[in-house]
Design a protein around this motif. Sequence first.
Motif, PDB file in Angstrom:
ATOM      1  N   UNK A   4      17.857 -61.333 -27.913  1.00 38.19           N
ATOM      2  CA  UNK A   4      17.177 -60.090 -27.516  1.00 38.19           C
ATOM      3  C   UNK A   4      17.176 -59.048 -28.637  1.00 38.19           C
ATOM      4  N   UNK A   5      18.284 -58.905 -29.357  1.00 41.86           N
ATOM      5  CA  UNK A   5      18.426 -57.783 -30.282  1.00 41.86           C
ATOM      6  C   UNK A   5      18.146 -58.119 -31.744  1.00 41.86           C
ATOM      7  N   UNK A   6      18.203 -59.388 -32.152  1.00 38.96           N
ATOM      8  CA  UNK A   6      17.912 -59.718 -33.554  1.00 38.96           C
ATOM      9  C   UNK A   6      16.442 -59.451 -33.862  1.00 38.96           C
ATOM     10  N   UNK A   7      16.162 -59.096 -35.096  1.00 35.40           N
ATOM     11  CA  UNK A   7      14.774 -58.831 -35.482  1.00 35.40           C
ATOM     12  C   UNK A   7      13.950 -60.114 -35.547  1.00 35.40           C
ATOM     13  N   UNK A   8      14.552 -61.174 -36.045  1.00 36.90           N
ATOM     14  CA  UNK A   8      13.874 -62.465 -36.112  1.00 36.90           C
ATOM     15  C   UNK A   8      14.857 -63.560 -35.703  1.00 36.90           C
ATOM     16  N   UNK A   9      14.316 -64.640 -35.164  1.00 32.50           N
ATOM     17  CA  UNK A   9      15.130 -65.759 -34.669  1.00 32.50           C
ATOM     18  C   UNK A   9      14.539 -67.050 -35.216  1.00 32.50           C
ATOM     19  N   UNK A  10      15.400 -67.965 -35.612  1.00 28.56           N
ATOM     20  CA  UNK A  10      14.890 -69.294 -35.964  1.00 28.56           C
ATOM     21  C   UNK A  10      15.795 -70.375 -35.389  1.00 28.56           C
ATOM     22  N   UNK A  20      13.836 -75.745 -50.644  1.00 26.37           N
ATOM     23  CA  UNK A  20      12.651 -75.523 -49.804  1.00 26.37           C
ATOM     24  C   UNK A  20      13.025 -74.727 -48.551  1.00 26.37           C
ATOM     25  N   UNK A  21      14.137 -75.100 -47.911  1.00 28.90           N
ATOM     26  CA  UNK A  21      14.570 -74.370 -46.716  1.00 28.90           C
ATOM     27  C   UNK A  21      14.864 -72.911 -47.036  1.00 28.90           C
ATOM     28  N   UNK A  22      15.522 -72.679 -48.175  1.00 21.70           N
ATOM     29  CA  UNK A  22      15.865 -71.304 -48.565  1.00 21.70           C
ATOM     30  C   UNK A  22      14.606 -70.461 -48.767  1.00 21.70           C
ATOM     31  N   UNK A  23      13.546 -71.064 -49.291  1.00 26.51           N
ATOM     32  CA  UNK A  23      12.287 -70.333 -49.467  1.00 26.51           C
ATOM     33  C   UNK A  23      11.724 -69.898 -48.119  1.00 26.51           C
ATOM     34  N   UNK A  24      11.849 -70.752 -47.114  1.00 32.54           N
ATOM     35  CA  UNK A  24      11.377 -70.403 -45.775  1.00 32.54           C
ATOM     36  C   UNK A  24      12.244 -69.300 -45.161  1.00 32.54           C
ATOM     37  N   UNK A  25      13.547 -69.325 -45.442  1.00 31.67           N
ATOM     38  CA  UNK A  25      14.406 -68.239 -44.967  1.00 31.67           C
ATOM     39  C   UNK A  25      14.050 -66.923 -45.651  1.00 31.67           C
ATOM     40  N   UNK A  26      13.713 -66.982 -46.936  1.00 38.54           N
ATOM     41  CA  UNK A  26      13.284 -65.763 -47.629  1.00 38.54           C
ATOM     42  C   UNK A  26      12.076 -65.140 -46.924  1.00 38.54           C
ATOM     43  N   UNK A  27      11.126 -65.993 -46.554  1.00 40.50           N
ATOM     44  CA  UNK A  27       9.935 -65.497 -45.852  1.00 40.50           C
ATOM     45  C   UNK A  27      10.314 -64.831 -44.540  1.00 40.50           C
ATOM     46  N   UNK A  28      11.248 -65.454 -43.804  1.00 40.93           N
ATOM     47  CA  UNK A  28      11.690 -64.864 -42.540  1.00 40.93           C
ATOM     48  C   UNK A  28      12.414 -63.538 -42.786  1.00 40.93           C
ATOM     49  N   UNK A  29      13.248 -63.479 -43.819  1.00 38.29           N
ATOM     50  CA  UNK A  29      13.949 -62.236 -44.138  1.00 38.29           C
ATOM     51  C   UNK A  29      12.952 -61.108 -44.428  1.00 38.29           C
ATOM     52  N   UNK A  30      11.931 -61.413 -45.222  1.00 40.69           N
ATOM     53  CA  UNK A  30      10.938 -60.378 -45.565  1.00 40.69           C
ATOM     54  C   UNK A  30      10.212 -59.892 -44.314  1.00 40.69           C
ATOM     55  N   UNK A  31       9.915 -60.831 -43.429  1.00 41.34           N
ATOM     56  CA  UNK A  31       9.271 -60.459 -42.169  1.00 41.34           C
ATOM     57  C   UNK A  31      10.188 -59.569 -41.340  1.00 41.34           C
ATOM     58  N   UNK A  32      11.481 -59.865 -41.337  1.00 45.77           N
ATOM     59  CA  UNK A  32      12.448 -59.034 -40.597  1.00 45.77           C
ATOM     60  C   UNK A  32      12.511 -57.621 -41.172  1.00 45.77           C
TER      61      UNK A  32
END
Length: 484
Positions: free
Chosen positions: A209-215, A465-477
């Motif tokens: 509920x409270x996190x900005x992004x979830x994966x 490759x996974x870390x690059x996808x996490x970077x994208x999620x972080x930027x979105x957050x």
Amino acid sequence: MKILFLSSEVVPYAKTGGLADVAKALPMALKSKGHDIVIMMPCYGKISGWRYFPVVAELEMQSGQSQGISYKIRESSIEGIKVWLVDYEYYFNRNNLYGENNTAYQDNGERFAFFSAACLEAVLALNFCPDIIHCNDWHTSLTPLILSVKYQNNEFFRNTRTVLTVHNGSFQGIYDRSQLWMIPELSHIHNDSIEHGYGNINYLKCGVFYANKINAVSPSYAEELTTFLGGHGMAQNFIDRISDLCGIVNGCDYTDWDPVNDREIPFRFSENEIHNKKLCKYLLQETTNLPVKDVPVFGMVCRLTEQKGVNLLLPILKSFLEHEIQFILVGTGDPSLEQGLTPYTREFPQRFVFKSVYDNHLAHLVEAGADFFIMPSLFEPCGLNQMYSLAYGTLPIVRAVGGLKDTVICYDDDSDNATGFVFTEPAPYELLNCLRRVLIFYLQDKGEFQRIRKNAMKIRYSWEKSASEYETMYRSALESPQRI
């Protein structure tokens, strides 16, 4: 970015499952991309030499009671990454991480509520202002809630955002509100989205509920979490956050799991020099006291739980063993499942071996020597063994769930690019049909089998490759508003 990575376990300090491996490998991959990352975890009494880790902060948590909770932050490092350990012996200096004798500690809710709160106090005291706080599973899922409530108007955290990774949604951390006593700011919070029955808080729901992004740890598992069959009772919670939910497949650390340099096997091999794999097969047969001969060898290394699909295997095991095959199963867990497997070792001593042990050397030998690796999981958020199996040319036989579905290409769906075999329905006869299909494939066309084996060995799931996808999620957050 400045990243605070929170985990209840981290290799090499403490491990009960795959989370500990991720909590080392992902921060390392992020560091290699130039990010400033700090890992925080509890300072367990089981950690070797923990008393020699220097103390970098001595703090007191004000609990609203007459006396606060005094604790320390100790510092260590993993390959250049700073690790801060929360040292409060009453909670963490115990025989195990989460429980003893198959029983969880009754105060686990209290322990990890304290840990989540202490992490935020520690970064304030040590002046590490994170852009991203990365939480993992229920143990750290209170952190986004605490940040939103206790630190809502704190300038230090004004630009901080949170993400939550769900490694296994079946473990949710459901505890009585009384276990949150050391965080009085949460006493007035009442929200149907985080509660579980009367008087209980679901920690994982708090994070969702409270996190900005979830994966989730694979795209398919992220989809399954939004279904009432695969959502572990939390489907609506994930549906409500579907625009902020994604799936990222875990990378695989091939340092210890590569047939080219595996120190646990005497005969090493590669995609282009594969003849030594047969020697590993013969050694596996010899080691497990099976006849040394050229028959298809099936392997399985897992915890003996319903989740791993052992319940699907047991009803059809006799029918499968009536074929001219060998099957080696290694694992410990549910005593009733162990008892169900043991009689077949006596009925089929030339074909079936069951080792009720955790044996890393034998696990490597199974991966290296078997022709096929069976993973009939009821659910599998990501899975690692299928990735190891691909690297060793041991074709995985998996159920179409979670990370298994995302990482194995079924021969019957795409024969040109196939890397294994997949079945869909969670039913024993479906598993048996798939195993028989595989057996026919192996016997009919050895050339095609070798081609698929080479396909599999070319596959690598890198943490880069996974870390690059996490970077994208972080930027979105970072672009999203605070959750209140």
